[in-house]
Structures are given as structure tokens and as C-alpha cells.
Scaffold this active site. Structure first.
Site, PDB file in Angstrom:
ATOM      1  N   LYS A  85     -28.134 -20.964  39.537  1.00  0.00           N
ATOM      2  CA  LYS A  85     -28.757 -20.531  38.277  1.00  0.00           C
ATOM      3  C   LYS A  85     -29.838 -21.821  38.010  1.00  0.00           C
ATOM      4  O   LYS A  85     -30.817 -21.562  37.634  1.00  0.00           O
ATOM      5  CB  LYS A  85     -27.902 -20.287  37.277  1.00  0.00           C
ATOM      6  N   TYR A 208     -30.173 -11.563  42.808  1.00  0.00           N
ATOM      7  CA  TYR A 208     -29.208 -12.472  41.723  1.00  0.00           C
ATOM      8  C   TYR A 208     -27.998 -12.819  42.744  1.00  0.00           C
ATOM      9  O   TYR A 208     -27.289 -13.645  42.882  1.00  0.00           O
ATOM     10  CB  TYR A 208     -29.012 -12.021  40.443  1.00  0.00           C
ATOM     11  N   TYR A 260     -20.810 -22.965  30.440  1.00  0.00           N
ATOM     12  CA  TYR A 260     -20.475 -21.979  29.444  1.00  0.00           C
ATOM     13  C   TYR A 260     -20.084 -22.474  28.037  1.00  0.00           C
ATOM     14  O   TYR A 260     -20.327 -23.406  27.779  1.00  0.00           O
ATOM     15  CB  TYR A 260     -19.530 -21.014  30.090  1.00  0.00           C
ATOM     16  N   VAL A 278     -17.938 -20.041  40.053  1.00  0.00           N
ATOM     17  CA  VAL A 278     -16.827 -19.292  40.192  1.00  0.00           C
ATOM     18  C   VAL A 278     -16.177 -19.577  41.371  1.00  0.00           C
ATOM     19  O   VAL A 278     -14.915 -19.266  41.521  1.00  0.00           O
ATOM     20  CB  VAL A 278     -16.652 -18.027  39.841  1.00  0.00           C
TER      21      VAL A 278
HETATM   22  N1  GLN Z   1     -21.986 -14.306  41.042  1.00  0.00           N
HETATM   23  C1  GLN Z   1     -21.297 -14.480  39.757  1.00  0.00           C
HETATM   24  C2  GLN Z   1     -21.157 -13.376  38.860  1.00  0.00           C
HETATM   25  O1  GLN Z   1     -22.228 -13.099  38.404  1.00  0.00           O
HETATM   26  C3  GLN Z   1     -21.551 -15.851  39.197  1.00  0.00           C
HETATM   27  C4  GLN Z   1     -20.706 -16.210  37.944  1.00  0.00           C
HETATM   28  C5  GLN Z   1     -20.205 -17.717  38.110  1.00  0.00           C
HETATM   29  O2  GLN Z   1     -20.369 -18.560  39.048  1.00  0.00           O
HETATM   30  N2  GLN Z   1     -19.798 -18.003  36.872  1.00  0.00           N
HETATM   31  O3  GLN Z   1     -20.465 -13.026  38.160  1.00  0.00           O
END
Ligand code: GLN
Length: 341
Positions: A85, A208, A260, A278
Site C-alpha cells: 500500500k 489489489y 493501523y 499480515v
Molecule cells: N491482502 C490483505 C487484505 O486485504 C492485506 C492486509 C494486511 O496486510 N494487513 O486483507
């Protein structure tokens, strides 16, 4: 947020980083400090991610002069996930400019989980910032290109240039997330209903999902971070990927929103812009100095790598990277003259 920095002296001189031997020593020390932290859990809401080795741990520092320092599993590959992102945001800013992106995507923290739907509703359909899923999906939708393929090409080439090598999509991760990403598709539809996405929401979520499935290792994350730390120039290829202004904007957004709902604690403890994903990746930027890449798949409740945070907190203190740290001018002068040790 567990950072385990008790007893680690905060180096407050925000001057140059120490010599290579000292960086290697501190990198080893930070790795040893973080290794015993086996709390947290591997993400499983994307089924394939549950198969990651919970013990994997790699840590890398890339400096803006092209020096690379590594310890542990720095060549173990994993999907970049949300860390993409930050770099897609930088590419978009480079293409369409600060003002437009500010208006369309925003820069304020939601205080809510990365995949929150209610955050969109609470803010009249505004996605709020590019580091949560709503803002990231809106960011990807804004990339220029006549077709979705053109948008993907721009994104893929751009992220590869940040890393200094051709990044590949992990087909298994892409398929696993594509089958289970109902929530992200709902977010895209909701943004469409508010007039925030003008392209086909399904096609946007597909790009995405692919960007999140790009494979990187901890070393790539350090080099991508070092590129943002050096005014947009990749320290290995010497290529200018984005402008220095775009780096500044991207780092400001990362500082406020990169972890976050834990972003405030992160900034308080580490004092640097960072971004987590994640799959266990964590990238951190010390502007003008170094990029840090970490990989360890056990996550805290917000989805941030536990060992990555502990190691980065140590390095921020021991290398004197915290952008908020200073010492009184008089004590710095005395220190330089050798009156203080
Ligand atoms: N591809 C994951 C999602 O959209 C990315 C989320 C993350 O890394 N926090 O849920």
C-alpha cells in the site's frame, strides 16, 4: 505493543549512522533480543498464510549508500500484503500529484482495523487513508491506465523498481485470497456507492489482491525502505523511482497510519515511519539514513509482526534513528568534545 526496550540506551544524537561493524553488531543484538518473543499468531483469514513457518525470522538494514546488513532468514520469501500500500501510494502521488490524492484518499488515521467497513460509513464514504484497505483500494483504482492491465503493469513495474528486481506474484496466495476476499469486494462496492471508485470495483480488487500477493524477502523490504529514505533513489540501482517530495508525503502518511490502530503506540515507541503486512513483513524508514526490513509471521492483534516490532524498536534506539529524539545543544557539544562518554 510489546517493544522490550528496557535497558536499551536511547541514542539521541540524530547524526550519521555508526560504521558498518557497529551496525552489524547492533543488528545481531536486536535479532537476539527479538528471537525469544514467540507471542502472537500467524494470520489465517487468508487460508494459505496459515502455512507460514512461525519461527521464520529475518532482519535486514540497507543504508542509503548501498550497504546491506543481514541476519537470519532474509532470503525467505513471503507475500508483501499491506506493505504494498505504501509503495503504490507513492507511485500514485508521483503520477497524479499531492493535491488530488489528498482529496480522494486522505491521510487521517481511522483508529479502526485495517479492513474496517464501519470506518467508511463513519466518514461519509471517505476512505480516510491509503494504508487501510478502503484507502488502498481507492488508491489502486486511481492509478492511470486505459485498462486494468495497464494499471497492473504500472504498479508491478513500479514496485519492482523500488526493490531493484523483478517481483513475482505468488499464484497460490493470489488464488487463496481471491477466493476469500469478500470483505474487500464489499469495501470496493461501498466506495463505488459513494462515488469514490469510478472503475469496475471487481477489477480494482483483483489488482489489489495481486499487488498484495507479490513475493518479497526482508532484504527487498529494506531496499524498498532505503529508497524512500534517500529521496526516491534506489541505493542499489541508483535509479530515481519517485521524487523526494513524494517520499516526504509517503513517509508522513506511514508515520500516522502505517500500523493501523497501533500507529500512535508505534510512533511513540519507535519514532519512525513504518508499514506492516499480515504475512509478517515490516518495513521501516529512517529518512536520510537507512531502511529496515523484517520478516516474522507471528502477529499482534492489529496484524503487525511481533518480532519485527521488537527488533525495530531496539534498532531505533541503539542506532539513534528516532526522528523525535534530541539532546540539549550544550550536552551534544560537550559530548563531541569528549567531556561526556
Ligand atoms: N491482502 C490483505 C487484505 O486485504 C492485506 C492486509 C494486511 O496486510 N494487513 O486483507
Amino acid at each position: 505493543m510489546e517493544t522490550d526496550v528496557a535497558g536499551v540506551a536511547q541514542v539521541s544524537e540524530t547524526g550519521p549512522v555508526p560504521d558498518n561493524a557497529r551496525i552489524d553488531e547492533l543488528l545481531e543484538a536486536s535479532y537476539a533480543r527479538a528471537m525469544p518473543h514467540d507471542e502472537g499468531t500467524v494470520a489465517d483469514y487468508i487460508p494459505i498464510l496459515a502455512e507460514a513457518d512461525p519461527e521464520a525470522f529475518g532482519l535486514c538494514i540497507a543504508d542509503v549508500d548501498g550497504g546491506v546488513h543481514e541476519v537470519g532468514d532474509t532470503r525467505a520469501e513471503f507475500s508483501i500484503q499491506s506493505i504494498s500500500k505504501a509503495f503504490v501510494y507513492a507511485l500514485l502521488c508521483e503520477q497524479v500529484g499531492h493535491e488530488r490524492v489528498l482529496g480522494m484518499v486522505g491521510v487521517n488515521n481511522t483508529g479502526l482495523a485495517f479492513n474496517s467497513v464501519i470506518a467508511i460509513e463513519l466518514n461519509d464514504g471517505h476512505p480516510m487513508n491509503p494504508m487501510v484497505n478502503a484507502g488502498a483500494i481507492a488508491t489502486t483504482a486511481l492509478l492511470p491506465g486505459a485498462t486494468a492491465d495497464d494499471q497492473w503493469r504500472l504498479l508491478h513495474e513500479g514496485l519492482s523498481r523500488f526493490a531493484g528486481r523483478d517481483l513475482q506474484v505468488d499464484g497460490e496466495v493470489y488464488r487463496s485470497e481471491s477466493k476469500t476476499n469478500h470483505r474487500n469486494r464489499a469495501i470496493a462496492r461501498l466506495l463505488e456507492s459513494y462515488g469514490r471508485i469510478e472503475r469496475d470495483p471487481e477489477a480494482v480488487v483483483d489488482i489489489y489482491t495481486r499487488q498484495c500477493a507479490l513475493r518479497v524477502d526482508a532484504r527487498d523490504l529494506a531496499i524498498m525502505a532505503a529508497t524512500l529514505a534517500d529521496g526516491g533513489v534506489n541505493p542499489l540501482t541508483d535509479e530515481q523511482i519517485v521524487s523526494a517530495d513524494v517520499c516526504r508525503d509517503t513517509l508522513a502518511v506511514m508515520a500516522g497510519t502505517g500500523l493501523y490502530e497501533r500507529s500512535g503506540e508505534w510512533l511513540f515507541e519507535i519514532g519512525l515511519p513504518g508499514k506492516s503486512g499480515v504475512a509478517g513483513g515490516l518495513t521501516t524508514i529512517a529518512p536520510g539514513k537507512v531502511g529496515i526490513g523484517a520478516y516474522s509471521p507471528r502477529l499482534d492483534a492489529a496484524g503487525n509482526s511481533v518480532r519485527g516490532q521488537v527488533a525495530t524498536a531496539y534498532l531505533s534506539r541503539a542506532l539513534g534513528l528516532n526522528i523525535f529524539a534530541s539532546a540539549p545543544r550544550s550536552s551534544r557539544a560537550r559530548h563531541r568534545q569528549g567531556h561526556l562518554t
